[in-house]
Design a protein around this motif. Structure first.
Motif, PDB file in Angstrom:
ATOM      1  N   GLU A 258       3.304  23.412 -47.539  1.00  0.00           N
ATOM      2  CA  GLU A 258       3.159  21.966 -47.704  1.00  0.00           C
ATOM      3  C   GLU A 258       3.257  21.564 -49.173  1.00  0.00           C
ATOM      4  O   GLU A 258       3.828  20.534 -49.510  1.00  0.00           O
ATOM      5  CB  GLU A 258       1.817  21.507 -47.132  1.00  0.00           C
ATOM      6  CG  GLU A 258       1.754  21.501 -45.619  1.00  0.00           C
ATOM      7  CD  GLU A 258       2.704  20.479 -45.029  1.00  0.00           C
ATOM      8  OE1 GLU A 258       2.405  19.276 -45.119  1.00  0.00           O
ATOM      9  OE2 GLU A 258       3.755  20.882 -44.486  1.00  0.00           O
ATOM     10  N   VAL A 276      -1.923  17.379 -50.151  1.00  0.00           N
ATOM     11  CA  VAL A 276      -1.876  18.056 -48.856  1.00  0.00           C
ATOM     12  C   VAL A 276      -2.927  17.469 -47.923  1.00  0.00           C
ATOM     13  O   VAL A 276      -2.676  17.230 -46.736  1.00  0.00           O
ATOM     14  CB  VAL A 276      -2.097  19.578 -49.035  1.00  0.00           C
ATOM     15  CG1 VAL A 276      -2.214  20.256 -47.683  1.00  0.00           C
ATOM     16  CG2 VAL A 276      -0.946  20.187 -49.827  1.00  0.00           C
ATOM     17  N   GLN A 279      -1.751  14.109 -46.617  1.00  0.00           N
ATOM     18  CA  GLN A 279      -0.713  14.270 -45.610  1.00  0.00           C
ATOM     19  C   GLN A 279      -1.316  14.663 -44.280  1.00  0.00           C
ATOM     20  O   GLN A 279      -0.894  14.202 -43.232  1.00  0.00           O
ATOM     21  CB  GLN A 279       0.284  15.341 -46.071  1.00  0.00           C
ATOM     22  CG  GLN A 279       1.412  15.618 -45.095  1.00  0.00           C
ATOM     23  CD  GLN A 279       2.383  14.465 -45.001  1.00  0.00           C
ATOM     24  OE1 GLN A 279       2.385  13.580 -45.852  1.00  0.00           O
ATOM     25  NE2 GLN A 279       3.200  14.459 -43.959  1.00  0.00           N
TER      26      GLN A 279
END
Length: 282
Positions: A258, A276, A279
């Motif tokens: 990621e 991250v 997200q």
């Protein structure tokens, strides 16, 4: 005496075989109805197990009393008996009944011969004797044991499919020769992830050598990657509550992928972890 015994040893030995065959057929049917894996009732092949774990050496340790339920595989007779040593066909009937008759008459039965891998045993000679012992509901059997040492610990092996994970892990540890705590810490459940992680560590090692301006062997790269990359990242993941129900190594692989997808960088800092995390929350 078993309540089903007739008192005539030869007839009872014949009935023992038929009961063992019936149980094997019913077990196959039950597995099919439960949609269990095809290998759930298959004996583990010794050579496949040792190939997956990596052979290191062996030594004879002599006559021992071993538990019947520790015998999980065979060197070369896997097709004649299932995982619980029930006959898979009538091919073995004559010899099976002869041994069952001898056991019922109280005659001496020679010890079997096995390989020991960890806590598991694999039959070299004595498949029929083990099958008869199971049918008589014994818990132990005498065996001449040869102990086999392997590179990987055989713990966790239950079915033939488990060998795939062990095999990929062995190959990963040849590419990334971690030792001690580091070796035990990096665990993955998907065998292909070991190949992907091996590629990742080798790429990390290449960048390390570019930065240092010197060549590092695999052992040095593995140790540096674990200490300088893996452990700090795993610590950040725990602090950010991003490990979840994965293993630490699986969480590391996920966040490393990621990181590069979102930010196109190989660095680690709070901004990377926050990106991250954001997200994940979307």
């Amino acid at each position: 005496m078993n309540s089903r015994d007739t008192g005539f040893p030869r007839a009872d030995a014949e009935h023992d075989f038929l009961r063992a065959r019936r149980r094997q057929v019913l077990s196959r049917l039950a597995n099919w109805l439960r949609r269990e894996p095809d290998d759930v009732n298959i004996m583990l092949p010794f050579h496949e197990v040792v190939d997956a774990l990596g052979w290191e050496g062996e030594r004879r340790i002599g006559l021992r009393v071993i538990r019947l339920d520790s015998i999980v595989g065979s060197v070369d007779r896997g097709r004649d008996f299932d995982r619980r040593f029930r006959p898979t066909s009538g091919r073995v009937r004559e010899r099976w009944e002869r041994l069952a008759l001898a056991a019922r008459r109280g005659e001496s039965i020679p010890p079997i011969e096995v390989y020991r891998v960890g806590d598991l045993h694999f039959i070299i000679d004595g498949h029929h004797r083990v099958s008869v012992a199971h049918s008589m509901r014994l818990s132990t059997i005498d065996a001449f044991v040869t102990e086999v040492r392997t590179k990987l610990n055989p713990s966790g092996i239950r079915y033939r499919g488990d060998l795939i994970v062990k095999d990929y892990r062995r190959l990963f540890l040849e590419r990334v020769p971690l030792t001690g705590q580091a070796r035990a810490a990096v665990i993955l459940t998907d065998p292909w992830d070991y190949a992907e992680l091996g590629e990742h560590v080798e790429a990390w090692g290449f960048r390390l050598m570019q930065d240092d301006g010197v060549f590092h062997d695999r052992a040095t790269v593995a140790a540096r990657w674990f200490a300088d990359e893996y452990q700090p990242v795993v610590q950040m993941l725990h602090q950010a509550d991003l490990v979840g129900d994965r293993t630490e190594a699986e969480a590391y692989m996920w966040v490393a992928g990621e990181r590069y997808r979102l930010i196109r960088t190989h660095r680690w800092d709070d901004d990377v972890i926050e990106a991250v995390r954001s997200q994940r929350m979307q």
